[in-house]
Design a protein around this motif. Structure first.
Motif, mmCIF file in Angstrom:
data_model
loop_
_atom_site.group_PDB
_atom_site.id
_atom_site.type_symbol
_atom_site.label_atom_id
_atom_site.label_comp_id
_atom_site.label_asym_id
_atom_site.label_seq_id
_atom_site.Cartn_x
_atom_site.Cartn_y
_atom_site.Cartn_z
ATOM 1 N N ALA A 191 34.536 -10.732 27.493
ATOM 2 C CA ALA A 191 33.492 -10.681 26.349
ATOM 3 C C ALA A 191 33.604 -10.438 24.692
ATOM 4 O O ALA A 191 33.045 -10.490 24.086
ATOM 5 N N HIS A 192 34.649 -9.638 24.974
ATOM 6 C CA HIS A 192 34.140 -8.629 23.818
ATOM 7 C C HIS A 192 35.482 -7.877 23.294
ATOM 8 O O HIS A 192 35.441 -8.263 21.247
ATOM 9 N N TRP A 193 36.853 -8.307 23.458
ATOM 10 C CA TRP A 193 38.032 -7.795 23.238
ATOM 11 C C TRP A 193 38.127 -8.480 21.580
ATOM 12 O O TRP A 193 38.095 -8.493 20.413
ATOM 13 N N GLU A 194 38.217 -9.869 22.091
ATOM 14 C CA GLU A 194 38.682 -10.978 20.804
ATOM 15 C C GLU A 194 37.366 -10.942 19.504
ATOM 16 O O GLU A 194 38.020 -10.890 19.161
ATOM 17 N N LEU A 195 36.493 -11.131 20.477
ATOM 18 C CA LEU A 195 35.079 -11.436 18.921
ATOM 19 C C LEU A 195 34.837 -9.753 18.251
ATOM 20 O O LEU A 195 34.681 -9.033 17.433
ATOM 21 N N LEU A 196 35.575 -8.395 19.658
ATOM 22 C CA LEU A 196 35.891 -6.984 18.613
ATOM 23 C C LEU A 196 36.334 -7.241 17.480
ATOM 24 O O LEU A 196 36.743 -6.592 16.145
ATOM 25 N N ALA A 197 37.999 -7.581 17.451
ATOM 26 C CA ALA A 197 38.840 -7.910 16.423
ATOM 27 C C ALA A 197 38.059 -8.443 15.191
ATOM 28 O O ALA A 197 38.829 -8.014 13.881
ATOM 29 N N ARG A 198 37.579 -9.720 15.500
ATOM 30 C CA ARG A 198 37.823 -10.410 14.415
ATOM 31 C C ARG A 198 36.272 -10.077 14.030
ATOM 32 O O ARG A 198 36.546 -10.250 12.588
#
Ligand SMILES: NC(=O)CCC(=O)C(=O)O
Length: 233
Positions: A191-198
């Protein structure tokens, strides 16, 4: 006139810590050596690279910093490989408390930073995952940066990445790269790993590196993996 190199190579070591601490250290060291031999000048390990991730393990695997085996190994390894080595994190024993702590060493083996996870991972997603780091760990109090010949770096650990205020503080202090050793899980990871990094990269206009442990489906905590580096764009 010699000009200063503007670029450098950052490697994220996605190792798979198990229950044997000596083997965890050996494997992490092998992977750091491999990264350095492939040209990496800055190398990061993941969260809890010397132990399985879980509140039941922290009291057993914790060590003093910088006088424990894991931190000594990091210092020697940074010197041997002539890298800036971001030592993921380990459970740190300090006085009567345990912290989730990242130490950073320079190419001369000297310690450049000690960062204790500020935001402890306390979540309850009903039917999916409940985890309470604060049952065992104490939170750190201080953001930490360190300097290299290329730029200033800011440090966070895993759940810290959810807090844009910390990233913004580092941006305001002049950091160009934010490094978060981590271990997201199979619920919040997709849900959130890539979204948060970006998100951290775009909102702060910095490079963001998330370095995860590898996934082990048989572990008590199954990590998402998917280490990544995101550009400001
Ligand atoms: N080790 C951690 O802090 C895990 C954070 C995480 O999974 C999240 O969703 O946040």
């Amino acid at each position: 006139m010699a000009t200063k190199a503007q670029t450098f190579r950052l490697a994220l070591v996605q190792c798979l810590p198990g229950s044997n601490k000596v083997k965890n250290l050996q494997r992490a060291a092998e992977m750091v050596r491999e990264a350095a031999s492939n040209g990496a000048q800055v190398v990061s390990l993941p969260e809890c690279f010397n132990s399985p991730y879980g509140t039941r393990y922290f009291p057993e695997y914790c060590e003093p910093v910088p006088d424990g085996d894991s931190t000594r190994m990091l210092s020697e390894l940074a010197k041997e490989t002539k890298t800036y080595l971001i030592g993921g994190s380990i459970p740190e024993k300090y006085q009567d408390k345990i912290y989730n702590t990242c130490s950073v060493f320079g190419p001369d083996g000297n310690q450049l930073a000690l960062y204790r996870k500020l935001h402890l991972f306390d979540i309850d997603v009903p039917g999916k995952i409940k985890f309470t780091e604060s049952d065992v760990l104490s939170p750190g109090q201080t953001p930490q940066t360190f300097d290299t010949e290329w730029c200033k770096f800011g440090l966070g650990i895993c759940y810290d990445a959810r807090f844009p205020e910390l990233a913004g503080l580092y941006r305001n202090r002049g950091c160009k790269v934010l490094v978060y050793p981590g271990a997201f899980n199979m619920t919040t990871g997709p849900a959130h790993w890539e979204l948060l990094a970006r998100a951290r990269s775009v909102d702060c206009q910095v490079y963001t590196a998330f370095c995860s442990v590898a996934r082990d489906e048989s572990a008590t905590y199954v990590a998402w993996g998917h280490s990544l580096i995101v550009s400001p764009w």
